[in-house]
Write an enzyme that holds these catalytic residues in place. Structure first.
Site, PDB file in Angstrom:
ATOM      1  N   ASP A   1       0.868  -0.915   0.131  1.00 15.66           N
ATOM      2  CA  ASP A   1       0.110   0.332   0.069  1.00 15.66           C
ATOM      3  C   ASP A   1       0.717   1.148  -0.125  1.00 15.66           C
ATOM      4  OD1 ASP A   1      -2.450   1.331  -0.375  1.00 15.66           O
ATOM      5  OD2 ASP A   1      -2.858   1.122   2.242  1.00 15.66           O
TER       6      ASP A   1
ATOM      7  N   ASN B   1     -11.152  -2.463  -5.069  1.00 15.25           N
ATOM      8  CA  ASN B   1     -10.237  -1.820  -6.309  1.00 15.25           C
ATOM      9  C   ASN B   1     -11.308  -1.549  -7.370  1.00 15.25           C
ATOM     10  OD1 ASN B   1      -7.014  -2.907  -4.931  1.00 15.25           O
ATOM     11  ND2 ASN B   1      -8.437  -0.818  -4.224  1.00 15.25           N
TER      12      ASN B   1
HETATM   13  C1  IPE Z   1      -5.111  -2.609  -0.222  1.00 15.44           C
HETATM   14  O1  IPE Z   1      -4.977  -1.651   0.091  1.00 15.44           O
HETATM   15  C2  IPE Z   1      -5.208  -3.269  -1.648  1.00 15.44           C
HETATM   16  C3  IPE Z   1      -4.224  -3.418  -2.311  1.00 15.44           C
HETATM   17  C4  IPE Z   1      -3.299  -3.386  -1.346  1.00 15.44           C
HETATM   18  C5  IPE Z   1      -4.219  -4.673  -3.479  1.00 15.44           C
HETATM   19  P1  IPE Z   1      -6.598  -0.009  -0.449  1.00 15.44           P
HETATM   20  O2  IPE Z   1      -5.538   0.954  -0.896  1.00 15.44           O
HETATM   21  O3  IPE Z   1      -7.050  -0.705  -1.572  1.00 15.44           O
HETATM   22  O4  IPE Z   1      -7.019   0.000   1.103  1.00 15.44           O
HETATM   23  P2  IPE Z   1      -7.692   1.160   2.094  1.00 15.44           P
HETATM   24  O5  IPE Z   1      -8.844   1.347   0.731  1.00 15.44           O
HETATM   25  O6  IPE Z   1      -7.082   1.492   1.933  1.00 15.44           O
HETATM   26  O7  IPE Z   1      -8.470   0.246   2.955  1.00 15.44           O
HETATM   27  C1  IPE Z   2      -1.800   0.133  -3.394  1.00 18.33           C
HETATM   28  O1  IPE Z   2      -0.809   1.560  -2.857  1.00 18.33           O
HETATM   29  C2  IPE Z   2      -2.297  -0.428  -4.956  1.00 18.33           C
HETATM   30  C3  IPE Z   2      -3.249  -1.257  -5.126  1.00 18.33           C
HETATM   31  C4  IPE Z   2      -4.207  -0.117  -3.728  1.00 18.33           C
HETATM   32  C5  IPE Z   2      -3.469  -1.111  -6.490  1.00 18.33           C
HETATM   33  P1  IPE Z   2      -2.061   2.560  -3.305  1.00 18.33           P
HETATM   34  O2  IPE Z   2      -2.920   2.598  -5.012  1.00 18.33           O
HETATM   35  O3  IPE Z   2      -3.495   1.829  -2.890  1.00 18.33           O
HETATM   36  O4  IPE Z   2      -1.894   4.006  -2.398  1.00 18.33           O
HETATM   37  P2  IPE Z   2      -2.550   5.134  -1.205  1.00 18.33           P
HETATM   38  O5  IPE Z   2      -3.479   4.157  -0.597  1.00 18.33           O
HETATM   39  O6  IPE Z   2      -3.697   5.521  -2.031  1.00 18.33           O
HETATM   40  O7  IPE Z   2      -1.681   5.671  -1.306  1.00 18.33           O
HETATM   41 MG    MG Z   3      -4.216   2.180  -0.996  1.00 18.98          MG
END
Ligand code: IPE
Ligand code: IPE
Ligand code: MG
Length: 248
Positions: A28, A76
């Protein structure tokens, strides 16, 4: 270059006898990494793909048996189309680009999640790399793609109900093993260690059943900045924890 198993755990002050068998990672913070640089979120995902290569490589070097990476959740799909499309394109390029490395390093690729929902090009690349690497036995890399823990449990429950209704399963004999055998991770040991980057302290629907007794590490580091050194130091911290599994 290729690595030989069990790798150089000793060189990193890791105890080869206390290595986790299975490490799972919630990758993340790509978006925030990009925003801090005034870049498009997509640039963050591209940088995150580099970290994936780095951590796969380190995992193989230290001799992990299983590495599961949460790459895309069922939730997502609700992100803007442009971001979802960019992530899918990145995933396809990653799969195409990594096949040779996976072969060279004897790594098998598997996927968990609703892979049927992925675009055709990603599905094809996934099938290609999965089948090309299916006989590799140095390490198993599991990508969680369009994965959701609740979705996995719902599917399992439906399957159990159908088997029971068809008379192939005695409901009184359902136990934890019966359930585990019907999850997408059937045959894969539960994660010993779960790491989440970016400072968020939640599970976000990842491997809900399987992490019952995982040791959990949260780090504030954003995924694109997550280094081999930090990964090794978390492995080392894991080795200093006492796992009790409910006993004394
Ligand atoms: C969790 O991250 C999913 C992945 C790393 C693929 P998200 O960024 O989607 O999770 P939330 O929304 O912060 O809980
Ligand atoms: C994790 O990074 C990747 C996926 C969930 C696909 P994020 O895209 O969630 O990054 P933040 O949480 O917005 O920084
Ligand atoms: Mg995230």
């Amino acid at each position: 270059m290729s690595f030989s198993s069990p790798g150089n755990a000793a060189a990193e002050n890791l105890d080869p006898h206390r290595m986790p068998l299975h490490v799972a990672v919630i990758m993340d913070g790509n978006g925030r990494w990009a925003r801090r640089r005034l870049l498009n979120r997509i640039r963050g995902h591209e940088a995150g793909a580099e970290t994936v290569r780095r951590i796969v490589r380190a995992s193989r070097e230290v001799g992990l048996a299983y590495l599961t990476l949460y790459a895309f959740s069922t939730e997502n799909w609700q992100r803007p189309n442009a971001e979802v499309n960019a992530l899918m394109g990145l995933l396809e390029r990653f799969l195409d680009g990594e096949q040779a490395q996976l072969m060279e390093n004897n790594i098998r690729l598997r996927a968990i999640g609703q892979t049927g929902r992925l675009p055709g090009g990603v599905k094809a690349a996934l099938e290609r790399v999965t089948s090309a690497t299916s006989a590799n036995d140095g390490m198993t890399l599991i990508l969680a793609l369009s994965y959701g823990g609740r979705d996995e449990i719902v599917t399992m429950a439906k399957n159990l109900a159908q088997e029971a209704a068809a008379g192939r399963l005695d409901a009184d004999r359902i136990d934890a093993r019966t359930v585990a055998d019907r999850l997408e991770t059937a045959g894969i040991p539960d994660p010993d260690l779960l790491i989440r980057t970016s400072g968020e302290m939640r599970i976000s629907n990842f491997l809900l059943w399987q992490i019952a007794y995982a040791e959990i590490f949260f780090t504030d580091t954003l995924w694109p900045d997550f280094s081999r050194q930090e990964f090794l130091s978390i492995l080392s911290a894991y080795q200093r924890r006492e796992r009790r599994f409910g006993r004394v």
